[in-house]
Design a protein around this motif. Structure first.
Motif, PDB file in Angstrom:
ATOM      1  N   LYS A  75     -41.255  25.459 135.623  1.00  0.00           N
ATOM      2  CA  LYS A  75     -40.848  25.374 137.019  1.00  0.00           C
ATOM      3  C   LYS A  75     -40.511  23.917 137.321  1.00  0.00           C
ATOM      4  N   ASN A  76     -39.778  23.713 138.393  1.00  0.00           N
ATOM      5  CA  ASN A  76     -39.412  22.356 138.773  1.00  0.00           C
ATOM      6  C   ASN A  76     -39.880  22.077 140.193  1.00  0.00           C
ATOM      7  N   PHE A  77     -40.635  20.986 140.337  1.00  0.00           N
ATOM      8  CA  PHE A  77     -41.091  20.583 141.665  1.00  0.00           C
ATOM      9  C   PHE A  77     -40.110  19.572 142.247  1.00  0.00           C
ATOM     10  N   VAL A  78     -39.796  19.750 143.540  1.00  0.00           N
ATOM     11  CA  VAL A  78     -38.931  18.810 144.244  1.00  0.00           C
ATOM     12  C   VAL A  78     -39.602  18.458 145.559  1.00  0.00           C
ATOM     13  N   GLY A  79     -39.941  17.168 145.737  1.00  0.00           N
ATOM     14  CA  GLY A  79     -40.607  16.711 146.945  1.00  0.00           C
ATOM     15  C   GLY A  79     -39.627  16.405 148.062  1.00  0.00           C
ATOM     16  N   PRO A  80     -40.141  16.061 149.226  1.00  0.00           N
ATOM     17  CA  PRO A  80     -39.295  15.753 150.388  1.00  0.00           C
ATOM     18  C   PRO A  80     -38.371  14.561 150.132  1.00  0.00           C
ATOM     19  N   ASN A  81     -37.159  14.650 150.649  1.00  0.00           N
ATOM     20  CA  ASN A  81     -36.191  13.564 150.483  1.00  0.00           C
ATOM     21  C   ASN A  81     -36.667  12.265 151.111  1.00  0.00           C
ATOM     22  N   ASP A  82     -37.314  12.365 152.292  1.00  0.00           N
ATOM     23  CA  ASP A  82     -37.732  11.153 152.982  1.00  0.00           C
ATOM     24  C   ASP A  82     -38.955  10.492 152.343  1.00  0.00           C
ATOM     25  N   LEU A  83     -39.516  11.139 151.327  1.00  0.00           N
ATOM     26  CA  LEU A  83     -40.652  10.562 150.592  1.00  0.00           C
ATOM     27  C   LEU A  83     -40.278  10.271 149.139  1.00  0.00           C
ATOM     28  N   GLY A  84     -39.009  10.030 148.914  1.00  0.00           N
ATOM     29  CA  GLY A  84     -38.565   9.623 147.581  1.00  0.00           C
ATOM     30  C   GLY A  84     -38.068  10.732 146.684  1.00  0.00           C
ATOM     31  N   ASP A  89     -41.123  18.656 136.042  1.00  0.00           N
ATOM     32  CA  ASP A  89     -41.374  20.015 135.566  1.00  0.00           C
ATOM     33  C   ASP A  89     -42.873  20.258 135.467  1.00  0.00           C
ATOM     34  N   TYR A  90     -43.257  21.535 135.554  1.00  0.00           N
ATOM     35  CA  TYR A  90     -44.647  21.918 135.315  1.00  0.00           C
ATOM     36  C   TYR A  90     -44.672  23.349 134.784  1.00  0.00           C
ATOM     37  N   PRO A  91     -45.714  23.732 134.052  1.00  0.00           N
ATOM     38  CA  PRO A  91     -45.765  25.073 133.455  1.00  0.00           C
ATOM     39  C   PRO A  91     -45.610  26.182 134.500  1.00  0.00           C
ATOM     40  N   LYS A  92     -44.852  27.202 134.165  1.00  0.00           N
ATOM     41  CA  LYS A  92     -44.612  28.282 135.130  1.00  0.00           C
ATOM     42  C   LYS A  92     -45.866  29.114 135.380  1.00  0.00           C
ATOM     43  N   THR A  93     -46.897  28.930 134.533  1.00  0.00           N
ATOM     44  CA  THR A  93     -48.162  29.650 134.744  1.00  0.00           C
ATOM     45  C   THR A  93     -49.032  28.953 135.784  1.00  0.00           C
ATOM     46  N   TRP A  94     -48.612  27.767 136.253  1.00  0.00           N
ATOM     47  CA  TRP A  94     -49.361  27.042 137.280  1.00  0.00           C
ATOM     48  C   TRP A  94     -48.881  27.450 138.662  1.00  0.00           C
ATOM     49  N   SER A  95     -49.811  27.479 139.598  1.00  0.00           N
ATOM     50  CA  SER A  95     -49.480  27.716 141.003  1.00  0.00           C
ATOM     51  C   SER A  95     -49.491  26.394 141.754  1.00  0.00           C
ATOM     52  N   LEU A  96     -48.789  26.361 142.882  1.00  0.00           N
ATOM     53  CA  LEU A  96     -48.667  25.148 143.692  1.00  0.00           C
ATOM     54  C   LEU A  96     -49.189  25.402 145.102  1.00  0.00           C
ATOM     55  N   TYR A  97     -49.942  24.452 145.610  1.00  0.00           N
ATOM     56  CA  TYR A  97     -50.405  24.506 146.995  1.00  0.00           C
ATOM     57  C   TYR A  97     -50.191  23.138 147.632  1.00  0.00           C
ATOM     58  N   ALA A 110     -50.270  17.573 147.155  1.00  0.00           N
ATOM     59  CA  ALA A 110     -49.949  18.856 146.525  1.00  0.00           C
ATOM     60  C   ALA A 110     -50.867  19.057 145.321  1.00  0.00           C
ATOM     61  N   TYR A 111     -51.273  20.298 145.110  1.00  0.00           N
ATOM     62  CA  TYR A 111     -52.206  20.629 144.027  1.00  0.00           C
ATOM     63  C   TYR A 111     -51.595  21.720 143.139  1.00  0.00           C
ATOM     64  N   PHE A 112     -51.808  21.560 141.835  1.00  0.00           N
ATOM     65  CA  PHE A 112     -51.291  22.513 140.849  1.00  0.00           C
ATOM     66  C   PHE A 112     -52.443  22.967 139.961  1.00  0.00           C
ATOM     67  N   HIS A 113     -52.443  24.269 139.630  1.00  0.00           N
ATOM     68  CA  HIS A 113     -53.494  24.786 138.754  1.00  0.00           C
ATOM     69  C   HIS A 113     -53.046  26.132 138.160  1.00  0.00           C
ATOM     70  N   PRO A 114     -53.499  26.446 136.929  1.00  0.00           N
ATOM     71  CA  PRO A 114     -53.140  27.736 136.331  1.00  0.00           C
ATOM     72  C   PRO A 114     -53.550  28.915 137.209  1.00  0.00           C
ATOM     73  N   GLU A 115     -52.656  29.862 137.354  1.00  0.00           N
ATOM     74  CA  GLU A 115     -52.846  31.113 138.085  1.00  0.00           C
ATOM     75  C   GLU A 115     -53.063  30.887 139.579  1.00  0.00           C
ATOM     76  N   LYS A 116     -54.237  30.404 139.978  1.00  0.00           N
ATOM     77  CA  LYS A 116     -54.539  30.243 141.397  1.00  0.00           C
ATOM     78  C   LYS A 116     -55.153  28.871 141.660  1.00  0.00           C
ATOM     79  N   ARG A 129     -52.823  16.800 140.474  1.00  0.00           N
ATOM     80  CA  ARG A 129     -52.792  16.421 141.886  1.00  0.00           C
ATOM     81  C   ARG A 129     -51.607  15.477 142.074  1.00  0.00           C
ATOM     82  N   LEU A 130     -50.815  15.742 143.077  1.00  0.00           N
ATOM     83  CA  LEU A 130     -49.721  14.851 143.440  1.00  0.00           C
ATOM     84  C   LEU A 130     -50.029  14.286 144.820  1.00  0.00           C
TER      85      LEU A 130
END
Length: 215
Positions: A75-84, A89-97, A110-116, A129-130
């Protein structure tokens, strides 16, 4: 009569000796058979254990291969434009919150972790952690200085896709051992951190390797 008596006594003695020999020989045969069966059972048991171990190891190896394949494509993470506009990329088995979107002067989290993704309010550990902090690069590095001085963290320069920052590896707290990379992003600081060495391969070869942002 004396001659006949002596003959009978010899036969009896012979039978007794023969009986003893047969008894001893039979005992030896029984002992050998029992010993053989014990050895056979031990060998069979060892073979069975070896077979079960091989099956278990093969199952684990197959599971690891399956898990790695499941991560692709990333998967590909894209952050807000006004924050740079941070991307990686991150594994597609990870979830994002996304716990905080960074509006109104707040930090972006933002937090990433496998499944949930587990709760972010406790002492849970996360694969990634981002954080985009409203602090200067120098201020953020200063926060890790004590851990580096004490030897709990190792510090080194890191460069990825032309972006230069600082990397820390080791124990961030008593319960958290992992890695973090910190970059200057405009007037803020970008922090990518993994709370466990178990996620280090993905952290290094997927996340950090693919990291890009607008300076």
């Amino acid at each position: 009569m004396k001659h006949q008596g002596g003959f009978i006594s010899g036969a009896v003695i012979g039978n007794i000796v023969l009986g003893i020999v047969c008894l001893v020989f039979g005992s030896i045969m029984i002992w050998a058979l029992v010993n053989y069966n014990d050895q056979k059972n031990n060998v069979d048991g060892k073979i069975q254990n070896a077979v079960e171990l091989a099956k278990s190891q093969q199952k684990d190896a197959d599971q690891k291969i399956f898990d790695e394949k499941e991560k692709n494509p990333f998967k590909n993470f894209v952050g807000p434009n006004d924050l740079g506009r941070v991307t990686f990329d991150y594994p597609k088995t990870w979830s994002l919150y996304i716990a905080s979107d960074g509006v109104s002067g707040a930090n972006y989290e933002a937090y990433f972790h496998p499944e949930k993704v587990p709760s972010t309010t406790g002492q849970n550990k996360f694969a990634l952690r981002l954080t985009i902090l409203n602090q200067s690069y120098e201020q953020v590095l200063q926060q890790y200085k004590g851990l580096v001085t004490s030897g709990q963290l190792q510090s080194q320069a890191v460069t990825t896709n032309g972006f230069t920052g600082t990397r820390f590896d080791g124990k961030f707290t008593q319960d958290v051992e992992g890695s973090a990379v910190i970059f200057k992003i405009r007037d803020k600081s970008l922090v990518l951190k993994s709370d466990s060495t178990a996620f280090k391969p993905d952290f290094d070869s997927v996340v950090v390797k693919s990291l890009k942002f607008d300076q």
